[in-house]
Design a protein around this motif. Structure first.
Motif, mmCIF file in Angstrom:
data_model
loop_
_atom_site.group_PDB
_atom_site.id
_atom_site.type_symbol
_atom_site.label_atom_id
_atom_site.label_comp_id
_atom_site.label_asym_id
_atom_site.label_seq_id
_atom_site.Cartn_x
_atom_site.Cartn_y
_atom_site.Cartn_z
ATOM 1 N N ASP A 4 -9.785 -9.733 4.241
ATOM 2 C CA ASP A 4 -8.743 -9.072 3.464
ATOM 3 C C ASP A 4 -8.967 -9.322 1.974
ATOM 4 O OD1 ASP A 4 -6.510 -7.717 2.736
ATOM 5 O OD2 ASP A 4 -5.153 -8.763 4.089
ATOM 6 N N GLU A 5 -9.415 -8.305 1.268
ATOM 7 C CA GLU A 5 -9.576 -8.339 -0.182
ATOM 8 C C GLU A 5 -10.352 -9.534 -0.717
ATOM 9 O OE1 GLU A 5 -7.727 -6.240 -2.542
ATOM 10 O OE2 GLU A 5 -6.297 -5.252 -1.224
ATOM 11 N N PRO A 6 -11.598 -9.682 -0.296
ATOM 12 C CA PRO A 6 -12.365 -10.828 -0.807
ATOM 13 C C PRO A 6 -12.557 -10.807 -2.321
ATOM 14 C CG PRO A 6 -13.783 -9.355 0.465
ATOM 15 C CD PRO A 6 -12.367 -8.908 0.687
ATOM 16 N N GLU A 17 -10.489 -3.602 1.216
ATOM 17 C CA GLU A 17 -10.740 -3.779 -0.225
ATOM 18 C C GLU A 17 -9.989 -2.777 -1.076
ATOM 19 O OE1 GLU A 17 -11.819 -5.235 -2.818
ATOM 20 O OE2 GLU A 17 -12.555 -7.004 -1.794
ATOM 21 N N GLN A 18 -9.579 -3.239 -2.258
ATOM 22 C CA GLN A 18 -9.113 -2.323 -3.303
ATOM 23 C C GLN A 18 -10.315 -1.908 -4.146
ATOM 24 O OE1 GLN A 18 -5.749 -1.665 -4.499
ATOM 25 N NE2 GLN A 18 -4.520 -3.325 -3.673
ATOM 26 N N ASN A 19 -11.317 -2.783 -4.211
ATOM 27 C CA ASN A 19 -12.521 -2.491 -4.973
ATOM 28 C C ASN A 19 -13.439 -1.619 -4.121
ATOM 29 O OD1 ASN A 19 -14.966 -2.489 -6.356
ATOM 30 N ND2 ASN A 19 -14.672 -4.572 -7.127
ATOM 31 N N ALA A 77 -4.774 2.563 -1.343
ATOM 32 C CA ALA A 77 -3.955 2.012 -2.419
ATOM 33 C C ALA A 77 -3.076 0.873 -1.910
ATOM 34 C CB ALA A 77 -3.091 3.126 -3.006
ATOM 35 N N ASN A 78 -2.443 0.187 -2.851
ATOM 36 C CA ASN A 78 -1.446 -0.830 -2.537
ATOM 37 C C ASN A 78 -0.403 -0.300 -1.570
ATOM 38 O OD1 ASN A 78 -1.600 -3.364 -3.757
ATOM 39 N ND2 ASN A 78 -1.314 -2.406 -5.768
ATOM 40 N N GLY A 79 -0.132 -1.059 -0.528
ATOM 41 C CA GLY A 79 0.954 -0.674 0.356
ATOM 42 C C GLY A 79 0.593 0.371 1.397
ATOM 43 N N ALA A 80 -0.662 0.793 1.461
ATOM 44 C CA ALA A 80 -1.075 1.814 2.438
ATOM 45 C C ALA A 80 -1.005 1.288 3.868
ATOM 46 C CB ALA A 80 -2.489 2.300 2.125
ATOM 47 N N GLY A 81 -1.095 -0.046 4.003
ATOM 48 C CA GLY A 81 -1.033 -0.647 5.337
ATOM 49 C C GLY A 81 -2.323 -1.309 5.774
ATOM 50 N N LYS A 82 -3.185 -1.604 4.833
ATOM 51 C CA LYS A 82 -4.486 -2.193 5.171
ATOM 52 C C LYS A 82 -4.339 -3.594 5.754
ATOM 53 C CE LYS A 82 -5.979 -1.885 0.918
ATOM 54 N NZ LYS A 82 -4.712 -1.435 0.282
ATOM 55 N N SER A 83 -3.550 -4.437 5.071
ATOM 56 C CA SER A 83 -3.369 -5.807 5.581
ATOM 57 C C SER A 83 -2.683 -5.789 6.933
ATOM 58 C CB SER A 83 -2.522 -6.639 4.621
ATOM 59 O OG SER A 83 -3.119 -6.702 3.363
ATOM 60 N N THR A 84 -1.727 -4.889 7.075
ATOM 61 C CA THR A 84 -1.014 -4.770 8.348
ATOM 62 C C THR A 84 -1.986 -4.410 9.477
ATOM 63 O OG1 THR A 84 1.033 -4.146 7.233
ATOM 64 C CG2 THR A 84 0.814 -3.487 9.539
ATOM 65 N N THR A 85 -2.956 -3.550 9.183
ATOM 66 C CA THR A 85 -3.952 -3.174 10.188
ATOM 67 C C THR A 85 -4.737 -4.408 10.643
ATOM 68 O OG1 THR A 85 -4.152 -1.002 9.158
ATOM 69 C CG2 THR A 85 -5.930 -1.674 10.652
ATOM 70 N N THR A 94 3.548 -13.249 13.671
ATOM 71 C CA THR A 94 4.092 -14.322 12.842
ATOM 72 C C THR A 94 4.939 -13.755 11.707
ATOM 73 O OG1 THR A 94 2.194 -14.382 11.348
ATOM 74 C CG2 THR A 94 2.046 -15.739 13.326
ATOM 75 N N GLU A 95 4.898 -12.431 11.519
ATOM 76 C CA GLU A 95 5.713 -11.814 10.463
ATOM 77 C C GLU A 95 6.729 -10.826 11.027
ATOM 78 O OE1 GLU A 95 3.479 -10.325 7.194
ATOM 79 O OE2 GLU A 95 2.116 -12.022 7.221
ATOM 80 N N ASP A 96 7.081 -11.022 12.288
ATOM 81 C CA ASP A 96 8.043 -10.133 12.930
ATOM 82 C C ASP A 96 7.584 -8.688 12.992
ATOM 83 O OD1 ASP A 96 10.078 -11.817 13.854
ATOM 84 O OD2 ASP A 96 10.753 -12.104 11.780
ATOM 85 N N VAL A 133 5.595 -1.627 13.577
ATOM 86 C CA VAL A 133 6.945 -1.704 13.027
ATOM 87 C C VAL A 133 7.239 -3.166 12.670
ATOM 88 C CG1 VAL A 133 9.397 -1.353 13.588
ATOM 89 C CG2 VAL A 133 7.692 0.270 14.430
ATOM 90 N N TYR A 134 7.818 -3.400 11.486
ATOM 91 C CA TYR A 134 8.282 -4.740 11.112
ATOM 92 C C TYR A 134 9.786 -4.835 11.342
ATOM 93 C CZ TYR A 134 3.932 -5.944 8.604
ATOM 94 O OH TYR A 134 2.632 -6.248 8.285
ATOM 95 N N ASN A 135 10.216 -5.970 11.849
ATOM 96 C CA ASN A 135 11.657 -6.231 12.044
ATOM 97 C C ASN A 135 12.375 -5.098 12.770
ATOM 98 O OD1 ASN A 135 11.575 -8.702 10.468
ATOM 99 N ND2 ASN A 135 11.264 -7.352 8.718
ATOM 100 N N LEU A 155 8.656 1.195 9.707
ATOM 101 C CA LEU A 155 7.446 1.764 10.307
ATOM 102 C C LEU A 155 6.336 1.768 9.255
ATOM 103 C CD1 LEU A 155 6.152 3.324 12.683
ATOM 104 C CD2 LEU A 155 7.044 5.415 11.634
ATOM 105 N N VAL A 156 5.296 0.986 9.494
ATOM 106 C CA VAL A 156 4.241 0.850 8.488
ATOM 107 C C VAL A 156 2.949 1.556 8.890
ATOM 108 C CG1 VAL A 156 2.788 -0.805 7.254
ATOM 109 C CG2 VAL A 156 5.229 -1.220 7.478
ATOM 110 N N LEU A 157 2.535 1.433 10.142
ATOM 111 C CA LEU A 157 1.365 2.195 10.603
ATOM 112 C C LEU A 157 1.868 3.330 11.478
ATOM 113 C CD1 LEU A 157 -1.299 -0.559 11.407
ATOM 114 C CD2 LEU A 157 -0.787 0.567 9.231
#
Ligand code: ATP
Length: 244
Positions: free
Chosen positions: A167-169, A200-202, A40-48, A58-60, A14-16, A20-22
């Motif tokens: 993350d997305e090299p 990756e998106q690729n 896809a974009n916004g699926a939550g990969k970076s958050t994972t 660091t991002e609440d 959860v952010y802030n 609810l992201v994951l």
């Protein structure tokens, strides 16, 4: 069989306190392998990845349910620095090298937690993988996108981690440079035995180097399998491999 090096069990993020992201995400990364996390974009990969590296704080963001275990130890409550010391290093999206420092200074930063005497040798090791970085003596901000990505990977290698989170090299790189970077990712995995979790998106490139993959949608894994199984799956072909 041995327990996986990294295991993410049913986490909710959860952010802030509200977003609810994951929503119950689970995945395993066995030692020595390259595992791809696609979606896809916004699926939550970076958050994972941030939930694993501790950078979520660091991002609440916060893990509100489930756990992350590394070498059998629960990692949820640790700070990012402790997580690096335990052997997990994240290569950030957008590279996040320090533009007004030189390549060499950026590489040395990767070794900030190390007290051993191998740092100088490891700088030479990074230069063997990325000879171009040795030639670039100016500020890192003047490097090309591909060179910055190489520097970010080199900086991760300087930490001598057990596990690298990438993350997305491929982001922002030319097709030729993407090939070069992925070929080096494969070599590093093979030569140094470092385990890699690759976002990756690729999907095509990611599945060409990974042994196993997970596909995420809206904060959950919706499909997983060996890289060969995923590359052969009709839905994956249609939605993630551009119909090829
Ligand atoms: P992308 O490839 O676009 O980065 P992703 O799969 O990596 O996508 P995330 O970056 O993890 O997805 O984002 C998942 C969701 O979480 C998005 O809806 C995003 O808006 C939201 N989100 C990400 N970071 C934050 C934050 N710091 N605060 C609030 N919401 C966030």
């Amino acid at each position: 069989t041995a327990p996986p090096l990294l295991s993410v069990n049913n986490i909710e993020v959860v952010y802030n306190d509200v977003i609810l992201v994951l929503r119950g995400l689970s995945l395993n990364v066995p030692e020595g392998q390259i595992v791809a996390l696609l979606g896809a974009n916004g699926a939550g990969k970076s958050t994972t990845l941030k939930a694993i590296s501790g950078l979520l704080k660091t991002e609440d963001g916060e893990i509100t349910r489930g756990d992350v275990t590394f070498k059998g130890e629960r990692m949820n409550a640790l700070d990012p620095g402790d997580i690096v010391r335990r052997g997990i290093f994240q290569v950030m999206e957008g590279r996040r090298i320090i533009a007004d420092m030189t390549c060499l200074e950026n590489l040395k930063l990767g070794a900030f937690t190390r007290k051993d005497k191998g740092v100088a040798d490891d700088i030479e090791m990074v230069y063997r993988y990325f000879p171009r970085l040795k030639e670039r003596t100016g500020l890192a901000g003047y490097l090309s996108g591909g060179e910055q990505q190489m520097l970010a990977i080199g900086r991760a290698m300087m930490a001598r981690p057990k596990l690298i989170l990438m993350d997305e090299p491929s982001m922002g790189l030319s097709p030729l440079m993407v090939k070069e970077v992925f070929s080096i990712i494969k070599q590093i995995n093979r030569d140094l035995g470092v385990t890699i979790l690759l976002v990756e998106q690729n999907a095509r490139m990611a599945l060409s180097v990974a042994s196993y993959g997970y596909i995420m949608e809206q904060g959950k894994v919706v499909l997983d399998g060996t890289a060969a199984e995923l590359a052969d799956n009709e839905d994956v072909k249609e939605f993630y491999l551009g119909g090829g």
